[in-house]
Each structure stands twice: as C-alpha cells, then as structure tokens.
Scaffold this motif. Structure first.
Motif, PDB file in Angstrom:
ATOM      1  N   PHE A 201       0.818  -1.206   0.000  1.00 29.80           N
ATOM      2  CA  PHE A 201       0.000   0.000   0.000  1.00 29.80           C
ATOM      3  C   PHE A 201       0.864   1.273   0.000  1.00 29.80           C
ATOM      4  O   PHE A 201       0.345   2.363  -0.096  1.00 29.80           O
ATOM      5  N   ASN A 202       2.177   1.152   0.089  1.00 28.51           N
ATOM      6  CA  ASN A 202       3.050   2.307   0.240  1.00 28.51           C
ATOM      7  C   ASN A 202       3.441   2.953  -1.096  1.00 28.51           C
ATOM      8  O   ASN A 202       4.461   3.637  -1.176  1.00 28.51           O
TER       9      ASN A 202
ATOM     10  N   SER B 249      -4.920   1.408  -3.230  1.00 32.67           N
ATOM     11  CA  SER B 249      -6.171   1.665  -2.519  1.00 32.67           C
ATOM     12  C   SER B 249      -6.875   0.365  -2.168  1.00 32.67           C
ATOM     13  O   SER B 249      -6.604  -0.690  -2.756  1.00 32.67           O
TER      14      SER B 249
ATOM     15  N   TYR C  29      -4.575  -2.225  11.394  1.00 31.66           N
ATOM     16  CA  TYR C  29      -3.413  -2.088  10.521  1.00 31.66           C
ATOM     17  C   TYR C  29      -2.142  -2.403  11.317  1.00 31.66           C
ATOM     18  O   TYR C  29      -2.169  -2.536  12.546  1.00 31.66           O
TER      19      TYR C  29
ATOM     20  N   ALA D  15       1.933   6.655  10.030  1.00 34.00           N
ATOM     21  CA  ALA D  15       1.516   6.701   8.619  1.00 34.00           C
ATOM     22  C   ALA D  15       0.146   7.339   8.561  1.00 34.00           C
ATOM     23  O   ALA D  15      -0.551   7.452   9.586  1.00 34.00           O
TER      24      ALA D  15
ATOM     25  N   ALA E  13      -3.307   8.077   5.467  1.00 31.74           N
ATOM     26  CA  ALA E  13      -3.809   7.866   4.107  1.00 31.74           C
ATOM     27  C   ALA E  13      -5.069   8.688   3.904  1.00 31.74           C
ATOM     28  O   ALA E  13      -5.628   9.242   4.848  1.00 31.74           O
TER      29      ALA E  13
ATOM     30  N   SER F 279      -7.002   5.294   0.298  1.00 27.24           N
ATOM     31  CA  SER F 279      -6.014   5.316  -0.785  1.00 27.24           C
ATOM     32  C   SER F 279      -4.754   6.067  -0.371  1.00 27.24           C
ATOM     33  O   SER F 279      -4.771   6.872   0.564  1.00 27.24           O
ATOM     34  N   CYS F 280      -3.661   5.776  -1.092  1.00 25.44           N
ATOM     35  CA  CYS F 280      -2.391   6.470  -0.867  1.00 25.44           C
ATOM     36  C   CYS F 280      -2.273   7.542  -1.942  1.00 25.44           C
ATOM     37  O   CYS F 280      -2.039   7.228  -3.119  1.00 25.44           O
TER      38      CYS F 280
ATOM     39  N   ASN G 153       0.757  11.668   1.107  1.00 28.19           N
ATOM     40  CA  ASN G 153       0.470  10.734   2.203  1.00 28.19           C
ATOM     41  C   ASN G 153       1.711   9.919   2.574  1.00 28.19           C
ATOM     42  O   ASN G 153       2.631   9.773   1.774  1.00 28.19           O
ATOM     43  N   GLN G 154       1.685   9.353   3.793  1.00 30.68           N
ATOM     44  CA  GLN G 154       2.707   8.419   4.260  1.00 30.68           C
ATOM     45  C   GLN G 154       2.009   7.085   4.407  1.00 30.68           C
ATOM     46  O   GLN G 154       1.246   6.875   5.356  1.00 30.68           O
ATOM     47  N   CYS G 155       2.233   6.158   3.477  1.00 33.30           N
ATOM     48  CA  CYS G 155       1.372   4.981   3.346  1.00 33.30           C
ATOM     49  C   CYS G 155       2.072   3.665   3.644  1.00 33.30           C
ATOM     50  O   CYS G 155       1.610   2.592   3.190  1.00 33.30           O
ATOM     51  N   ASP G 156       3.170   3.692   4.411  1.00 33.60           N
ATOM     52  CA  ASP G 156       3.879   2.442   4.713  1.00 33.60           C
ATOM     53  C   ASP G 156       3.098   1.690   5.789  1.00 33.60           C
ATOM     54  O   ASP G 156       3.363   1.791   6.987  1.00 33.60           O
TER      55      ASP G 156
END
Length: 318
Positions: A215-216, A221, A240, A247, A249, A298-299, A303-306
């Motif tokens: 997702f990163n 999404s 999560y 993180a 999103a 969604s990323c 965004n920070q999506c890790d």
C-alpha cells in the motif's frame, strides 16, 4: 380530815394565778414574793398558803449565768449598719455564755480539690467528636452525590472535528447498535494500484491470516461497499500494522474525500519495526447514507502509506 379538804392549803391556793382574780383575792391569794411557778421558792409552811411558782419579773429583765441584766428599752436607738445590737445579741455573747466560734469555711469544689475541670474537659471533647463526625458524614454524602451525578445524562458529547485514533482493540459488533453494521476483511475488498494480498506476517485476523500489503505506493487503494439501514454519522474502524513509525492515508466516502486523512499512527509507541509486533487500530468519523456506501482508503500524493491492512468495520457514534 373533812371531805373536800386534803391539807392545809385550799384548792384556790393551788392556782398560781389566783391572786389575779376577784374570788382568789377574796380567798386570800397573794402574789408570789420568793420564787415562782416552776422555780425553787420558800418551802411550804403549815397554815401558810403556797405561793405561786411563777416568778414575776420586770418586763425586759432576764438573767443568764447568774448575772443580772438591765432591761432594754422596747425601742432601742438605731444602730449603725453592721453594728451589733445588744437587744438582739445571742446568749453566747453575754458573760458566762459559750464562746463564739466562726463557722468553718466550705472547701472549694468536691473534696476541697477545686472545680471539677476534668468533667468539663471530657464533655468538651465529646462535643468536638460529635461535630467532627457530623462534618465527616456530610462530606461523605456530598462526595456520593457528585459520583452519582457523574454517571447521569446531564452532559452532552459532540463529534470530534478531526480524525481520532485509538490503540489496537479486537473487532466486535456493538450491542448498542440499532441495526446490524457491516465488517469486512481487507483481503476481500477491491484492491487498486500496487495493493496485494499476503499471509507471511503473523497476527492478521482475516480469513486464513490474509491481509493487504503493497500500500506504500501512490495510487494504491482498498475500496469497500458497505450497507447501513439508517443514514447518520458512524465510525470507521481500521486494523493495521506499521514498521514502528506513523503513517496516514486519504479517506473517501461516496466519492467525497474527507478533509482530514485517516491517521495510522504508532499508538503503542513501539520501537521495533517488526510488523508482527505492531498491529493496532484507529478510527475516523464518516457520514453514511441509507443503503449502500462506497468507502475508499487510498495512498495519495503527500500521504505516508507504509502500512498493511487487516479489516474494516462500521460502528455507531460520530
């Protein structure tokens, strides 16, 4: 001896006061001249009438201890205040009388030990104890009232204006919900971009331990079609895991992106990047309509999506 005559004295002579009456005087009764009625006097002589035993004295004249006292005037001159009055002096004050002894002074308090201060002190201590007990009872009663009031319905709560998060909790269906609210494993959601399924990290609660990873990357999404019976404000819970760093999103509901992103923070303050040790839960308020709603995480750019995702759930509350 003739009848009615039992001696030399006549019956009228037996009356000590016969000389006061006419018939006594006619019979020859004479006032006493030595001794009186009840006092020693001259011995009776044959042929001489017996004198009265009542000794007549001048008014005001009396004798004590053999001393003759002069008669006092019937109305003595006024004596000064506190001065002794000889007319009313007690017999003990005359010569030959008993010596005057002052009355002994009364000792102070019981047993001559002064006032009973011990009893007064005990009474004062008892009064203070009762007052303290009453104050303590009042304070306890007031504290109980405050505690009862804290659980009442007088206060009101408002929906948070920003995204709120909480540490990881196990998913559960709320008993307060007036309707059955949906829950969905992330692995069964519609995936977009580089999002994919994986099972190698332990701790996921989805079917067969599956979760969403990858997702990163921008454009990744997960999309969920959630049905609710009534329109209103709800909470979207997301489970999560992150590598021990915050993180966040983008959250979109019914094609309308929320102003605030959904936070995927390190609430447990972990310092270990091992994802298996960093499962936790967050939530964000969502406005849903009656029926089917499209919820998308969604990323996006910035965004920070890790992060990896386990499940999503709708719960009551704003």
């Amino acid at each position: 001896m003739a009848a009615g005559n039992d001696g030399t004295n006549k019956p009228e002579d037996d009356d000590p006061f016969g000389y006061l009456y006419a018939d006594g005087q006619a019979a020859g009764a004479q006032p006493p001249s030595g001794g009186g009625y009840g006092y020693p006097g001259p011995a009776a002589q044959p042929g001489v009438p017996r004198t009265s035993y009542n000794q007549v004295r001048t008014v005001g004249e009396r004798q004590y201890g053999g001393h003759h006292q002069q008669a006092q005037p019937p109305f003595p001159q006024q004596q000064g205040y506190g001065q002794p009055n000889p007319q009313y002096a007690a017999p003990e004050t005359y010569p030959g009388g008993a010596a005057h002894r002052p009355a002994p002074a009364q000792p102070a308090g019981r047993g001559g030990r002064g006032p009973n201060t011990k009893g007064l002190l005990i009474g004062a201590v008892a009064v203070v104890a009762v007052v303290v007990a009453g104050i303590t009872a009042a304070v306890i009663a007031n504290s109980g009232d405050k505690t009862d009031g804290a659980g009442g319905t007088g206060g009101s709560s408002t929906a948070p204006s920003q995204v709120s998060e909480s540490p990881s909790v196990a998913p559960s269906q709320s008993s307060q919900a007036p309707q059955t609210l949906p829950q969905q494993d992330a692995a069964t959601l519609k995936l977009g971009g580089s999002a994919a399924l994986a099972k190698d990290i332990k701790g996921a609660e989805g079917a067969d331990g599956a979760y969403v990873t990858g997702f990163n990357a921008i454009g990744s999404s997960v999309t969920w079609q959630a049905d609710v019976e009534k329109a209103g404000t709800y909470r979207l819970y997301v489970r999560y895991a992150i590598p021990a760093k915050d993180a966040f999103a983008t959250l979109t509901v019914n094609d309308k992106a929320n102003t605030n992103p959904i936070g995927l923070k390190n609430f447990i303050n972990s310092s270990d990047p091992n994802l298996e040790k960093n499962w936790q839960t967050t939530w964000a308020p969502v406005d849903l309509k009656q029926g089917q709603n499209t919820i998308k995480i969604s990323c996006e750019q910035g965004n920070q999506c890790d992060a990896i995702f386990d499940w999503l759930e709708i719960r009551p509350g704003g």
